[in-house]
Enzyme design. Structure first.
Site, PDB file in Angstrom:
ATOM      1  N   ASP A  82      48.766  39.198  44.034  1.00 41.29           N
ATOM      2  CA  ASP A  82      48.378  40.408  44.752  1.00 41.29           C
ATOM      3  C   ASP A  82      47.946  40.100  46.180  1.00 41.29           C
ATOM      4  O   ASP A  82      47.839  38.944  46.591  1.00 41.29           O
ATOM      5  CB  ASP A  82      47.250  41.138  44.000  1.00 41.29           C
ATOM      6  CG  ASP A  82      46.168  40.185  43.479  1.00 41.29           C
ATOM      7  OD1 ASP A  82      45.978  39.113  44.078  1.00 41.29           O
ATOM      8  OD2 ASP A  82      45.518  40.527  42.473  1.00 41.29           O
TER       9      ASP A  82
ATOM     10  N   ASN B 166      35.627  44.061  33.739  1.00 44.74           N
ATOM     11  CA  ASN B 166      36.110  45.217  32.976  1.00 44.74           C
ATOM     12  C   ASN B 166      37.450  44.942  32.298  1.00 44.74           C
ATOM     13  O   ASN B 166      38.102  45.866  31.805  1.00 44.74           O
ATOM     14  CB  ASN B 166      36.210  46.448  33.876  1.00 44.74           C
ATOM     15  CG  ASN B 166      37.187  46.253  35.034  1.00 44.74           C
ATOM     16  OD1 ASN B 166      37.842  45.209  35.144  1.00 44.74           O
ATOM     17  ND2 ASN B 166      37.284  47.250  35.904  1.00 44.74           N
TER      18      ASN B 166
ATOM     19  N   HIS C 118      40.177  43.660  33.781  1.00 47.85           N
ATOM     20  CA  HIS C 118      41.372  43.770  34.611  1.00 47.85           C
ATOM     21  C   HIS C 118      41.990  42.400  34.869  1.00 47.85           C
ATOM     22  O   HIS C 118      41.309  41.379  34.864  1.00 47.85           O
ATOM     23  CB  HIS C 118      41.081  44.515  35.925  1.00 47.85           C
ATOM     24  CG  HIS C 118      40.367  43.714  36.960  1.00 47.85           C
ATOM     25  ND1 HIS C 118      39.097  44.024  37.409  1.00 47.85           N
ATOM     26  CD2 HIS C 118      40.735  42.627  37.692  1.00 47.85           C
ATOM     27  CE1 HIS C 118      38.728  43.166  38.344  1.00 47.85           C
ATOM     28  NE2 HIS C 118      39.708  42.301  38.529  1.00 47.85           N
TER      29      HIS C 118
ATOM     30  N   GLU D 109      43.592  47.758  36.923  1.00 50.05           N
ATOM     31  CA  GLU D 109      42.317  48.223  36.400  1.00 50.05           C
ATOM     32  C   GLU D 109      42.506  48.953  35.062  1.00 50.05           C
ATOM     33  O   GLU D 109      43.631  49.317  34.704  1.00 50.05           O
ATOM     34  CB  GLU D 109      41.662  49.166  37.414  1.00 50.05           C
ATOM     35  CG  GLU D 109      41.367  48.542  38.768  1.00 50.05           C
ATOM     36  CD  GLU D 109      40.182  47.596  38.742  1.00 50.05           C
ATOM     37  OE1 GLU D 109      39.540  47.464  37.678  1.00 50.05           O
ATOM     38  OE2 GLU D 109      39.892  46.985  39.781  1.00 50.05           O
TER      39      GLU D 109
END
Length: 241
Positions: free
Chosen positions: A67, A136, A138, A143
């Protein structure tokens, strides 16, 4: 999943780098998927050490990063392109023309994502992909969601991700609000996946990834279905297993 627990991040880095070295020794023209953030830094340091010692040659390797922040120039100190140059590529011999990082300043980000997917396909697909995991669940910038994403795309960063990343910037206001990221499907197509997690703050996400349902609310849980995933944890991250 093959799960291994180590005493320190340094020990994990040595184990992970050994897996990368073994991959390249077995297939000198390997396609490697790389990640940014603090988690893979010990791995990259050990990969550089192995190269300096003559134990592995990266000259035939092709790389693809997960990314990049949208809107950051590659020269920006917090761009992931800059991170990779500083932490790995300046220290090993991957040819620059075989290094692929999404362009955060591409004039057409959607086309940049399509071209990136095509470049991965043209290279023969990713042989070994390294991942971290967010608090979380991800992976990359994927996400929690109602569906698993498919391919490389533009993503909106959640407030929790912006807050987590603000430590790298002067303030939260300077953190980009969007990124370009490989999708879950892009990651899942890697032939082998290596996920690293360290610290007790990752323990809940690690438990959900390994023992929870396969659910896009924990994007990393999709790795339960992957045929060859290796998970390297320290004792903090493995606390709840």
């Amino acid at each position: 999943m093959k799960i291994h627990v180590y005493e320190s991040a340094q020990a994990i880095g040595q184990a992970a780098a050994a897996l990368f070295a073994a991959q390249v020794l077995a297939k000198p023209n390997s396609v490697l998927g790389l990640a940014t953030g603090s988690t893979p830094v010990p791995t990259y340091r050990e990969m550089a050490r192995l190269y300096e010692q003559g134990a592995v040659d990266f000259s035939g390797v092709t790389t693809f990063n997960l990314d990049e922040y949208l809107g950051l120039e590659r020269s920006h100190a917090q761009s992931y392109y800059h991170f990779m140059q500083e932490n790995l590529f300046q220290h090993i011999n991957v040819p620059q023309e075989r290094i692929h990082v999404l362009k955060g300043t591409a004039p057409d980000p959607e086309q940049e994502c399509l071209d990136y997917e095509e470049a991965i396909r043209a290279a023969g697909g990713i042989d070994l992909q390294i991942l971290g995991i967010g608090n979380n669940g991800h992976i990359a910038f994927n996400e929690p969601d109602t569906v698993f994403s498919t391919q490389t795309r533009v993503v909106n960063l959640t407030e929790s991700t912006i807050q987590a990343n603000q430590r790298f910037f002067a303030s939260a206001d300077e953190v980009p609000r969007q990124a370009v990221s490989m999708g879950i499907g892009s990651i899942f197509r890697a032939r082998r996946i290596l996920l690293i997690a360290t610290g007790e703050q990752k323990a809940g996400a690690v438990r959900a990834m390994i023992h929870g349902p396969v659910d896009p609310q924990c994007p990393a849980s999709i790795l339960q279905l992957h045929p060859d995933t290796v998970v390297l944890l320290d004792r903090g991250a493995a606390r709840d297993l």
